[in-house]
Design a protein around this motif. Structure first.
Motif, PDB file in Angstrom:
ATOM      1  N   ARG A   1      24.241  20.533  -8.753  1.00 37.55           N
ATOM      2  CA  ARG A   1      23.366  19.526  -8.140  1.00 37.55           C
ATOM      3  C   ARG A   1      22.878  18.530  -9.186  1.00 37.55           C
ATOM      4  N   GLN A   2      22.692  18.984 -10.425  1.00 38.01           N
ATOM      5  CA  GLN A   2      22.318  18.056 -11.482  1.00 38.01           C
ATOM      6  C   GLN A   2      23.443  17.047 -11.740  1.00 38.01           C
ATOM      7  N   LEU A   3      24.669  17.546 -11.766  1.00 34.49           N
ATOM      8  CA  LEU A   3      25.810  16.663 -11.995  1.00 34.49           C
ATOM      9  C   LEU A   3      25.984  15.676 -10.841  1.00 34.49           C
ATOM     10  N   ARG A   4      25.785  16.162  -9.594  1.00 37.17           N
ATOM     11  CA  ARG A   4      25.907  15.262  -8.455  1.00 37.17           C
ATOM     12  C   ARG A   4      24.878  14.127  -8.534  1.00 37.17           C
ATOM     13  N   CYS A   5      23.667  14.466  -8.904  1.00 41.26           N
ATOM     14  CA  CYS A   5      22.622  13.444  -9.040  1.00 41.26           C
ATOM     15  C   CYS A   5      22.953  12.473 -10.166  1.00 41.26           C
ATOM     16  N   PHE A   6      23.416  13.000 -11.285  1.00 38.26           N
ATOM     17  CA  PHE A   6      23.767  12.135 -12.413  1.00 38.26           C
ATOM     18  C   PHE A   6      24.879  11.158 -12.036  1.00 38.26           C
ATOM     19  N   VAL A   7      25.948  11.656 -11.402  1.00 46.43           N
ATOM     20  CA  VAL A   7      27.079  10.802 -11.040  1.00 46.43           C
ATOM     21  C   VAL A   7      26.644   9.745 -10.023  1.00 46.43           C
ATOM     22  N   ALA A   8      25.835  10.134  -9.050  1.00 46.24           N
ATOM     23  CA  ALA A   8      25.371   9.165  -8.048  1.00 46.24           C
ATOM     24  C   ALA A   8      24.564   8.044  -8.701  1.00 46.24           C
ATOM     25  N   VAL A   9      23.660   8.401  -9.600  1.00 48.40           N
ATOM     26  CA  VAL A   9      22.867   7.366 -10.276  1.00 48.40           C
ATOM     27  C   VAL A   9      23.757   6.516 -11.176  1.00 48.40           C
ATOM     28  N   ALA A  10      24.712   7.120 -11.848  1.00 48.46           N
ATOM     29  CA  ALA A  10      25.620   6.373 -12.720  1.00 48.46           C
ATOM     30  C   ALA A  10      26.448   5.375 -11.928  1.00 48.46           C
ATOM     31  N   GLU A  11      26.823   5.731 -10.710  1.00 48.67           N
ATOM     32  CA  GLU A  11      27.644   4.832  -9.906  1.00 48.67           C
ATOM     33  C   GLU A  11      26.812   3.774  -9.186  1.00 48.67           C
ATOM     34  N   GLU A  12      25.589   4.123  -8.813  1.00 44.06           N
ATOM     35  CA  GLU A  12      24.727   3.167  -8.115  1.00 44.06           C
ATOM     36  C   GLU A  12      23.889   2.333  -9.083  1.00 44.06           C
ATOM     37  N   LEU A  13      23.630   2.895 -10.274  1.00 50.57           N
ATOM     38  CA  LEU A  13      22.722   2.272 -11.249  1.00 50.57           C
ATOM     39  C   LEU A  13      21.374   1.940 -10.605  1.00 50.57           C
ATOM     40  N   HIS A  14      20.944   2.877  -9.753  1.00 46.36           N
ATOM     41  CA  HIS A  14      19.672   2.697  -9.042  1.00 46.36           C
ATOM     42  C   HIS A  14      19.287   4.059  -8.477  1.00 46.36           C
ATOM     43  N   PHE A  15      18.112   4.557  -8.854  1.00 46.94           N
ATOM     44  CA  PHE A  15      17.707   5.890  -8.406  1.00 46.94           C
ATOM     45  C   PHE A  15      17.456   5.933  -6.895  1.00 46.94           C
TER      46      PHE A  15
ATOM     47  N   LEU B   1      22.610  10.599  -1.469  1.00 44.28           N
ATOM     48  CA  LEU B   1      22.603  12.062  -1.529  1.00 44.28           C
ATOM     49  C   LEU B   1      21.720  12.691  -0.460  1.00 44.28           C
ATOM     50  N   LEU B   2      21.049  11.842   0.333  1.00 45.74           N
ATOM     51  CA  LEU B   2      20.124  12.323   1.365  1.00 45.74           C
ATOM     52  C   LEU B   2      19.014  13.170   0.743  1.00 45.74           C
ATOM     53  N   LEU B   3      18.498  12.695  -0.379  1.00 49.73           N
ATOM     54  CA  LEU B   3      17.404  13.363  -1.088  1.00 49.73           C
ATOM     55  C   LEU B   3      16.281  12.358  -1.327  1.00 49.73           C
ATOM     56  N   GLY B   4      15.114  12.862  -1.691  1.00 50.29           N
ATOM     57  CA  GLY B   4      14.040  11.988  -2.114  1.00 50.29           C
ATOM     58  C   GLY B   4      14.288  11.499  -3.519  1.00 50.29           C
ATOM     59  N   GLN B   5      13.799  10.293  -3.836  1.00 48.20           N
ATOM     60  CA  GLN B   5      14.013   9.753  -5.172  1.00 48.20           C
ATOM     61  C   GLN B   5      13.394  10.633  -6.266  1.00 48.20           C
ATOM     62  N   PRO B   6      12.192  11.220  -6.067  1.00 54.15           N
ATOM     63  CA  PRO B   6      11.639  12.097  -7.113  1.00 54.15           C
ATOM     64  C   PRO B   6      12.548  13.284  -7.416  1.00 54.15           C
ATOM     65  N   ALA B   7      13.203  13.829  -6.369  1.00 56.50           N
ATOM     66  CA  ALA B   7      14.084  14.975  -6.594  1.00 56.50           C
ATOM     67  C   ALA B   7      15.280  14.577  -7.446  1.00 56.50           C
ATOM     68  N   VAL B   8      15.842  13.395  -7.196  1.00 55.91           N
ATOM     69  CA  VAL B   8      16.984  12.929  -7.986  1.00 55.91           C
ATOM     70  C   VAL B   8      16.554  12.713  -9.438  1.00 55.91           C
ATOM     71  N   SER B   9      15.433  12.063  -9.622  1.00 58.62           N
ATOM     72  CA  SER B   9      14.932  11.830 -10.995  1.00 58.62           C
ATOM     73  C   SER B   9      14.698  13.151 -11.718  1.00 58.62           C
ATOM     74  N   GLN B  10      14.160  14.126 -10.998  1.00 62.52           N
ATOM     75  CA  GLN B  10      13.868  15.422 -11.617  1.00 62.52           C
ATOM     76  C   GLN B  10      15.147  16.118 -12.060  1.00 62.52           C
ATOM     77  N   GLN B  11      16.196  16.080 -11.219  1.00 59.45           N
ATOM     78  CA  GLN B  11      17.456  16.732 -11.566  1.00 59.45           C
ATOM     79  C   GLN B  11      18.103  16.066 -12.779  1.00 59.45           C
ATOM     80  N   VAL B  12      18.036  14.737 -12.850  1.00 60.61           N
ATOM     81  CA  VAL B  12      18.620  14.039 -13.988  1.00 60.61           C
ATOM     82  C   VAL B  12      17.844  14.371 -15.265  1.00 60.61           C
ATOM     83  N   ARG B  13      16.515  14.413 -15.165  1.00 61.04           N
ATOM     84  CA  ARG B  13      15.711  14.769 -16.331  1.00 61.04           C
ATOM     85  C   ARG B  13      16.029  16.176 -16.816  1.00 61.04           C
ATOM     86  N   ARG B  14      16.212  17.115 -15.887  1.00 59.89           N
ATOM     87  CA  ARG B  14      16.555  18.483 -16.292  1.00 59.89           C
ATOM     88  C   ARG B  14      17.901  18.520 -17.000  1.00 59.89           C
ATOM     89  N   LEU B  15      18.844  17.749 -16.494  1.00 62.28           N
ATOM     90  CA  LEU B  15      20.158  17.702 -17.137  1.00 62.28           C
ATOM     91  C   LEU B  15      20.035  17.124 -18.542  1.00 62.28           C
TER      92      LEU B  15
END
Length: 298
Positions: free
Chosen positions: A4-18, A25-39
């Motif tokens: 899930r961390q990798l999925r969030c990272f790739v999505a942000v890398a491709e969109e260049l927008h959290f 990803l059908l997630l909240g923006q804080p959850a995506v930011s949190q997963q990327v920070r953990r990675l």
């Protein structure tokens, strides 16, 4: 490191927008930011340059992106393999008329590549075909025409366009031509199945006649193809349409099959339930190119 961390990272890398990545990803923006920070903490490196105005990959992020994509692609491949391994020992397949050599290709592919799977064929009208597919009594079904758009529970995967050719008495003057204009058939009775049996086919032919400037004179509705061709073969002036695949397999000197100068074809799809895995061998086999009408002398 988690998928899930990798999925969030790739999505942000491709969109260049959290925010857009979160929507994707059908997630909240804080959850995506949190997963990327953990990675990033786990890797001990910053993957993105962040500012109020932009998000950009760092050099480390650019180097890490292909590896992350490879891991996710491997996961997709593993899921697909698991779905194939879990496939039933019987493939219940709803068929349509005019499959001809395509059906031979399907049966041969399963015999050679999936000998443990028995292909069970069900030739039934389109509405019943779709109903059985929806409730699980079929695993896949062929469907022709725009009816494929009307059932949200099903997926329709395009595989080919079925060419139709004209059938008329071999002794009719039009049989001497390599191609026939529909307008030249305006005075001849047209034999078609009832529209309820095959709305896509009937609509295709009648609309093509209308574009050619006439309303066809309808003869008796035909039943079995061999009976209709036998009637045409008596020399009585009439015509019908036949799938080119079927015409290639008919051996009669009393009926002429001729291409329409304005090509006639019906799109064909494989229908499956959205909740079920796609029968990949079936799909791959159907997307191979069988012989065409031009491969035989007409």
């Amino acid at each position: 490191m988690e998928l899930r961390q990798l999925r969030c990272f790739v999505a942000v890398a491709e969109e260049l927008h959290f925010g857009r990545a979160a929507e994707r990803l059908l997630l909240g923006q804080p959850a995506v930011s949190q997963q990327v920070r953990r990675l990033e903490r786990e890797l001990r490196v910053e993957l993105f340059d962040r500012s109020p105005r932009y998000v950009r990959l760092t050099p480390a992020g650019e180097r890490f992106l292909p590896a992350a994509r490879n891991v996710l692609a491997a996961e997709d491949a593993a899921r697909a393999l698991a779905a194939d391994l879990a496939a039933p020992a019987v493939l219940r397949l709803g068929t349509v008329t005019g499959l001809a050599e395509r059906l031979d290709l399907i049966l041969e592919a399963y015999q050679q590549q999936a000998p443990g799977v028995r292909v069970e064929l069900h030739s039934i009208p389109v509405r019943e075909r779709l109903a059985r597919l929806s409730d699980g009594r079929l695993d896949a079904a062929f469907v022709r025409g725009a009816i494929a758009e009307h059932n949200p529970e099903l997926r329709f995967l395009p595989v080919w366009a079925d060419e139709l050719v004209l059938a008329l008495p071999a002794r009719h003057p039009l049989a001497d031509a390599a191609e026939v204009d529909l307008a030249d058939l305006a005075e001849l009775p047209l034999r078609l199945t009832e529209r309820a049996n095959h709305p896509a086919l009937v609509d295709l032919v009648t609309e093509a006649c209308a574009r050619a400037g006439f309303r066809p004179v309808l003869g008796p509705a035909h039943g079995a193809l061999q009976d209709t061709l036998a009637s045409i073969g008596t020399g009585t002036p009439m015509w019908t349409v036949v799938y080119a695949a079927n015409a290639r397999m008919v051996n009669t000197h009393r009926v002429a099959f001729r291409r329409c100068r304005t090509p006639l074809a019906l799109p064909t799809s494989i229908a499956v339930r959205r909740s079920a895995p796609v029968p990949r061998l079936l799909l791959e086999t159907c997307r191979r190119t069988p012989p065409t009408w031009d491969d035989q002398d007409s």
